[in-house]
Design a protein around this motif. Structure first.
Motif, PDB file in Angstrom:
ATOM      1  N   GLU A   1      -5.387 -13.550   5.356  1.00 47.86           N
ATOM      2  CA  GLU A   1      -6.630 -13.219   6.062  1.00 47.86           C
ATOM      3  C   GLU A   1      -6.614 -13.766   7.491  1.00 47.86           C
TER       4      GLU A   1
ATOM      5  N   SER B 199      -4.446 -11.532   9.502  1.00 49.54           N
ATOM      6  CA  SER B 199      -5.157 -10.285   9.795  1.00 49.54           C
ATOM      7  C   SER B 199      -6.199 -10.495  10.888  1.00 49.54           C
TER       8      SER B 199
ATOM      9  N   LYS C 103      -1.035  -6.558  11.168  1.00 49.67           N
ATOM     10  CA  LYS C 103      -1.305  -5.354  10.383  1.00 49.67           C
ATOM     11  C   LYS C 103      -0.260  -5.063   9.311  1.00 49.67           C
TER      12      LYS C 103
ATOM     13  N   CYS D  95      -6.409  -5.689   1.833  1.00 51.81           N
ATOM     14  CA  CYS D  95      -5.612  -4.906   2.774  1.00 51.81           C
ATOM     15  C   CYS D  95      -6.221  -3.529   3.010  1.00 51.81           C
TER      16      CYS D  95
ATOM     17  N   ASN E 161      -9.137  -3.839   5.384  1.00 53.94           N
ATOM     18  CA  ASN E 161      -8.883  -4.398   6.712  1.00 53.94           C
ATOM     19  C   ASN E 161      -7.695  -3.764   7.425  1.00 53.94           C
TER      20      ASN E 161
ATOM     21  N   VAL F 141      -4.508  -3.393   6.621  1.00 53.90           N
ATOM     22  CA  VAL F 141      -3.231  -4.088   6.553  1.00 53.90           C
ATOM     23  C   VAL F 141      -2.312  -3.313   5.607  1.00 53.90           C
TER      24      VAL F 141
ATOM     25  N   SER G 281      -2.491   1.321   1.172  1.00 47.88           N
ATOM     26  CA  SER G 281      -2.036   0.151   1.909  1.00 47.88           C
ATOM     27  C   SER G 281      -0.610  -0.246   1.550  1.00 47.88           C
TER      28      SER G 281
END
Length: 513
Positions: free
Chosen positions: A217, A220, A225, A263, A266, A268, A350
């Motif tokens: 986290e 991120s 990414k 992920c 966000n 990722v 993701s």
């Protein structure tokens, strides 16, 4: 929202309104089984002292096979999705562990519908390869969303793409929880062992998983990414102690669900490696002897008195690690573990790549000695062939048998002797089921990308072994994108140079972990 027959129920668990399912978003369906199946499942999971005929292993397809056939009404597109066994947990920080809260739907189906419009879902159930006559059916409607879908290979065969744009996955390896993990059992002098031989499935605690999540986290939040994860025997690999049984490691699977959810929310993306190399080494790297093949010492002697479990594929002292990659009985279990990973995590946009093995050139190695893979003798040929066959078998299983094409499929290959003809090249790079080729360069040299250039600096020198030439040659041979799965200065260098080599690498590499 559910469909029910006389004894089987299928229920959508994460949407109240199945007329508004989002495109490329997770749809989760729970399957409630009849009591006579549940009793036999629990007999297996709890190791009840009953006859084998009264047990059902929910992790093996030939024991319990539940499959959803998803059909898009407008186009006739069909997707077949296997179900997987699931436990629901809560984090219990007081006990630093997980509380099993139970579920009425122990079999789950996850699907990220690729097309908007009307879909139907028919679920079949087979027990011991005999099909149940009852087929629950669900219908749902998918609406367009802003989700971008799955990463694919660009038409130029050199890059990856997402939503029509070239993608450069430059990022960091977060292999698995390691901070504060006592991942080998030997304690400090005069202290007890870090864990018992009966608790190798509990080595990584909740607090260490939470630290792992927090690190990702933080990365991120800083703009990262792309990450690469490895299934490690002490913290994430779902099969270690017993072939075909992932029950005791379900909390680890649940924590990886949380990782995927984060992920997805966000932006990722995950390079997902399906097994770290220690279990197929005779003596593990970095003293990871609790997670390697069997009870060998670094001097190649065998330690009969070791009471800690060996890797479940070892089957005793006389079997070699490379045999587990070629023997049909073992390959069937490898396929089942792969099927479980695909069923549980393969829905996620993701996850952009499933890589089958990490650093397979360590197969049969005693750490600190020469890797058999790198020697041009009979054992070397055998080991290299075993790695190739495993890569091709599992890649074909994913793409052809499962029909799973959401994620790219990749191999991690040895390149140190890349220019010595074809002998040391993993021949699986040519296989059509493999999409991406990765390698792992470690060297503390600012000029490792380009060693020296003349005035015509787009030409390689006759004997040049720079990384630029390596990537160019490997791309030309394979006709596939080449990625750097791992790379860096090497052990001990970062501490004395304040990570300066890492900054150079990040600015130099097109693809890196």
């Amino acid at each position: 929202v559910s469909a029910q027959t006389n004894s089987i129920e299928a229920k959508v668990l994460n949407y109240a309104d199945i007329m508004q399912v989002k495109q490329f978003d997770k749809l989760e369906i729970g399957v409630k089984l009849p009591n006579q199946i549940l009793v036999r499942m629990n007999n297996f999971l709890k190791h009840s002292n009953v006859a084998q005929s009264e047990k059902i292993n929910p992790f093996l397809q030939w024991e319990l096979d539940i499959e959803a056939v998803m059909t898009h009404t407008e186009t006739g597109t069909v997707k077949k999705i296997p179900a997987f066994y699931y436990r629901e947990y809560e984090r219990d920080t007081k006990s630093n562990s997980w509380k099993d809260v139970g579920t009425n739907y122990p079999m789950r189906i996850r699907f990220a519908p690729p097309l908007a419009g009307n879909w139907s879902c028919e679920i079949t159930v087979k027990v011991k390869e005999k099909e149940n006559s009852e087929h629950p059916n669900l219908r749902f409607v998918v609406v367009k969303s802003e989700n971008k879908g799955f990463v694919s290979v660009h038409p130029n065969k050199r890059n990856l793409q997402l939503d029509g744009k070239i993608l450069f996955p430059v990022g960091v390896n977060f292999p698995s929880p390691t901070k504060n993990v006592n991942n080998y059992h030997t304690g400090a002098p005069g202290k007890p062992d870090n864990f018992s031989p009966k608790e190798t499935h509990k080595v990584t605690k909740l607090s260490e998983w939470m630290t792992y999540h927090k690190d990702i986290e933080a990365y991120s939040d800083q703009g990262g990414k792309f990450i690469r994860v490895l299934q490690s025997g002490w913290s994430s690999l779902l099969e270690f102690e017993e072939k075909g049984n992932y029950f005791d490691r379900q909390p680890y699977a649940w924590e990886q669900d949380r990782l995927l959810e984060y992920c997805e929310q966000n932006g990722v993306y995950i390079h997902f490696n399906l097994m770290q190399q220690e279990p197929i080494m005779k003596y593990g790297n970095y003293d990871m002897f609790d997670w390697d093949w069997s009870h060998y010492n670094s001097n190649k002697s065998y330690f009969e008195q070791d009471i800690f479990p060996e890797y479940c594929y070892a089957d005793g002292q006389n079997k070699e690690p490379h045999q587990s990659l070629t023997e049909e009985g073992d390959l069937r279990y490898h396929e089942q573990r792969t099927r479980y990973y695909i069923a549980r995590y393969g829905y996620s946009t993701s996850v952009y790549l499933f890589e089958m093995l990490s650093e397979p050139w360590h197969v049969d190695e005693f750490s600190g000695n020469v890797e058999p893979f790198t020697v041009d003798d009979e054992l070397g040929k055998t080991v290299r062939k075993a790695v190739q066959l495993y890569h091709e078998r599992i890649a074909s299983y994913i793409k052809e048998t499962l029909g799973h094409t959401n994620q790219l499929v990749g191999v991690d290959i040895y390149t140190a002797k890349f220019y010595e003809g074809e002998t040391f090249i993993d021949q699986s790079i040519y296989h059509p089921a493999i999409d991406v080729v990765s390698f792992n360069p470690y060297t503390a040299a600012p000029d490792k990308m380009i060693i020296a250039k003349s005035e015509g600096n787009n030409n390689f020198l006759a004997n040049e072994n720079s990384m630029a030439r390596m990537i160019s040659s490997l791309s030309a041979k394979s006709g596939k994108p080449v990625m750097i799965a791992e790379g860096g200065a090497g052990d001990g260098v970062d501490d004395c140079c304040n990570f300066s080599q890492q900054y150079l690498d990040m600015m130099s590499f097109g693809f890196t972990g």
